[in-house]
Motif scaffolding. Structure first.
Motif, short mmCIF file in Angstrom:
data_model
loop_
_atom_site.label_atom_id
_atom_site.label_comp_id
_atom_site.label_asym_id
_atom_site.label_seq_id
_atom_site.Cartn_x
_atom_site.Cartn_y
_atom_site.Cartn_z
N ARG A 385 -1.44 -2.90 8.84
CA ARG A 385 -1.71 -1.47 8.86
C ARG A 385 -3.17 -1.15 9.13
NH1 ARG A 385 0.13 0.75 3.36
NH2 ARG A 385 -0.44 -1.33 2.69
N GLN A 386 -4.07 -2.11 8.83
CA GLN A 386 -5.51 -1.87 9.02
C GLN A 386 -5.87 -1.70 10.48
OE1 GLN A 386 -4.24 -4.05 6.79
NE2 GLN A 386 -4.85 -2.80 5.03
N LEU A 425 3.57 4.30 9.08
CA LEU A 425 2.60 5.34 8.76
C LEU A 425 3.07 6.68 9.33
CD1 LEU A 425 -0.66 3.36 9.65
CD2 LEU A 425 0.40 3.62 7.39
N VAL A 488 -3.82 5.07 5.89
CA VAL A 488 -3.29 3.75 5.50
C VAL A 488 -2.89 3.75 4.03
CG1 VAL A 488 -3.88 1.32 5.21
CG2 VAL A 488 -4.58 2.53 7.29
N LYS A 491 0.51 5.53 2.64
CA LYS A 491 1.85 5.00 2.94
C LYS A 491 2.67 4.84 1.66
CE LYS A 491 4.16 1.05 5.08
NZ LYS A 491 4.89 0.58 3.92
#
Length: 491
Positions: A385-386, A425, A488, A491
């Motif tokens: 996700r980063q 996301l 992020v 979520k």
């Protein structure tokens, strides 16, 4: 190696624009020329002649739905401003600065930068907001260097510029409604607003127009009021006419409060402003009256692609801009100028329209070949996700180079949406972050800086202005990064 091949179209556009050897149009042609063979020969999805034709047709259709905003806005502004002072006219009664008190001069400065500038930019784009701001405050005898910064501050609401055409393009690429994307864009725009206010306060103080903390607080409250009105206007009206509807009443209130005109002066100002008032009223009516909205959409609706915006000529805001320009010319008995104004609008708007078409086709080619999704998958596999944290930097760099959010949106939006889906996301939040990063950071573009220098007669002082802007650009990037972190963590 394959990811490098897939990145070649974007890298070519960035290198071409960054080198200064090619303008945006030629860079877009280069990018599309590279994207086609890359997609056909290396795309992970089957991509033959039929798929290529469909992708190009989709890009052309997206451009066709955006072009009326650009050309219609230019036509309306040119006709409405011809032969009568525009709302940004420095000679408008009650707005003259000579002999005014320091507070009155400062209020005129704020009025120009945060109300008139964004309004003019929303009506037509193409830096008209800078022109309106500089025209209005030129009589304040501000030195060229700070005047350049004030001109740039007219671009702070650029996601709603040019009748929200950039936002509508981004929404089409993200396959979400324009109103939804515009509403989500309020969050990063709101994050950046304290930076723009701090830049305004610092520059005004250095220019000898400093005021008390109480007056600064009042300015912040006016900006907050504008954002508070803009949010529901965007939700109800869409980004095309939201800022016009929200800021129009604020401009009237501020004018009455600061100028305190007598009846004769107020009537003269109203006569000059009636085309803008009439246009806003019509656009609001077509969006807020369900029966009228449905009737206009039902008259004629073209939708060749189910997942892309339809075109309803009798409902499209661009059509009403053209109609408003024609009606204004006829009402002022200037019908003979119509052909000339149409040619002028087409000439000025041609580069922007061509850029929209080319970048939209490039985006559809890369998306149709599966390259955008594959790149997003690769980023997700490497960074999880980063990977979204890179969005502000990628979009900002290309937005600054291209002087527009259209290029970064077209190149990166499909992969960003694919990444958002992979990571689970919020798709509108990621799309808004991508869009605002590219559009808002284009304020620091060399093209806009050159325009500001020309308007402020500050040619040769661009480097000094960039040095003054650098800390604020860094703050903007940090805030956008915090926005990405928030997405992020949410979520």
């Amino acid at each position: 190696m394959i990811y490098l091949l897939w990145s070649l179209p974007a890298l070519a556009v960035i290198a071409a624009i960054g080198s200064g050897r090619l303008d945006t149009i030629r860079a877009a042609v280069l990018g599309l020329s590279i994207a086609v063979p890359v997609a056909v020969l290396t795309g992970p999805a089957a991509f033959g002649a039929a798929q290529l034709t469909r992708a190009l047709a989709r890009g052309l259709w997206i451009g066709a739905t955006i072009a009326p905003y650009i050309l219609g806005g230019l036509l309306f502004w040119q006709i409405a401003a011809h032969g009568a002072a525009s709302p940004a006219d420095a000679n408008a009664p009650g707005l003259q600065a000579p002999g005014a008190s320091p507070v009155a001069r400062r209020r005129l400065l704020f009025f120009a930068c945060f109300l008139i500038g964004p309004f003019a930019e929303s009506a037509t784009g193409f830096g008209v907001g800078m022109l309106g701001t500089v025209t209005l405050i030129r009589r304040l005898d501000i030195a060229p260097r700070p005047l350049m910064i004030f001109a740039l501050l007219s671009q702070t609401m650029i996601p709603w510029g040019a009748m929200g055409s950039g936002t509508m393009l981004a929404a089409a690429l993200a396959h979400i409604p324009g109103a939804e994307l515009g509403l989500y864009a309020m969050v990063p725009v709101g994050l950046l607003m304290p930076v723009w206010l701090a830049l305004f306060w610092r520059t005004a103080r250095d220019a000898g127009l400093g005021v008390s903390a109480a007056e600064c607080l009042r300015e912040a409250l006016w900006v907050a009021a504008g954002l508070a009105l803009l949010a529901p206007a965007t939700a109800w009206l869409g980004p095309e006419s939201a800022l016009l509807a929200a800021y129009g009443p604020l401009i009237v209130l501020r004018y009455l409060r600061d100028a305190r005109p007598d009846r004769r002066t107020a009537w003269a100002t109203a006569r000059r402003a009636w085309p803008y008032v009439a246009l806003i009223a019509v656009l609001v009516a077509t969006r807020l009256l369900p029966a009228l909205e449905h009737a206009l959409q039902a008259l004629w609706k073209i939708a060749p692609f189910d997942d892309l915006p339809a075109w309803s000529p009798f409902f499209h805001a661009g059509s009403w801009l053209v109609a408003g320009g024609i009606a204004t010319a006829l009402a002022r008995r200037q019908g003979g100028r119509l052909v000339q104004e149409v040619r002028s609008a087409c000439k000025i708007g041609r580069p922007a329209v061509l850029a929209v078409f080319l970048f939209a086709m490039m985006a559809e080619v890369l998306s149709g070949a599966g390259i955008s999704r594959a790149c997003a998958q690769g980023m997700f596999d490497a960074l999880h996700r980063q990977a979204v944290l890179a969005t502000p930097f990628l979009a900002s760099v290309l937005g600054i180079l291209a002087n527009s959010g259209n290029a970064p949106n077209s190149l990166f939006m499909p992969s960003q949406i694919a990444l958002a889906v992979q990571a689970g996301l919020s798709i509108p939040a990621v799309a808004a972050l991508q869009h605002v990063s590219g559009t808002s950071m284009s304020l620091f573009s060399p093209v806009r800086m050159s325009m500001a220098a020309g308007l402020a007669r500050g040619i040769g002082q661009e480097r000094a202005v960039y040095r003054a802007l650098l800390p604020y650009a860094a703050c903007c990037l940090i805030l956008l990064l915090f926005g990405a972190i928030g997405i992020v963590l949410a979520k």
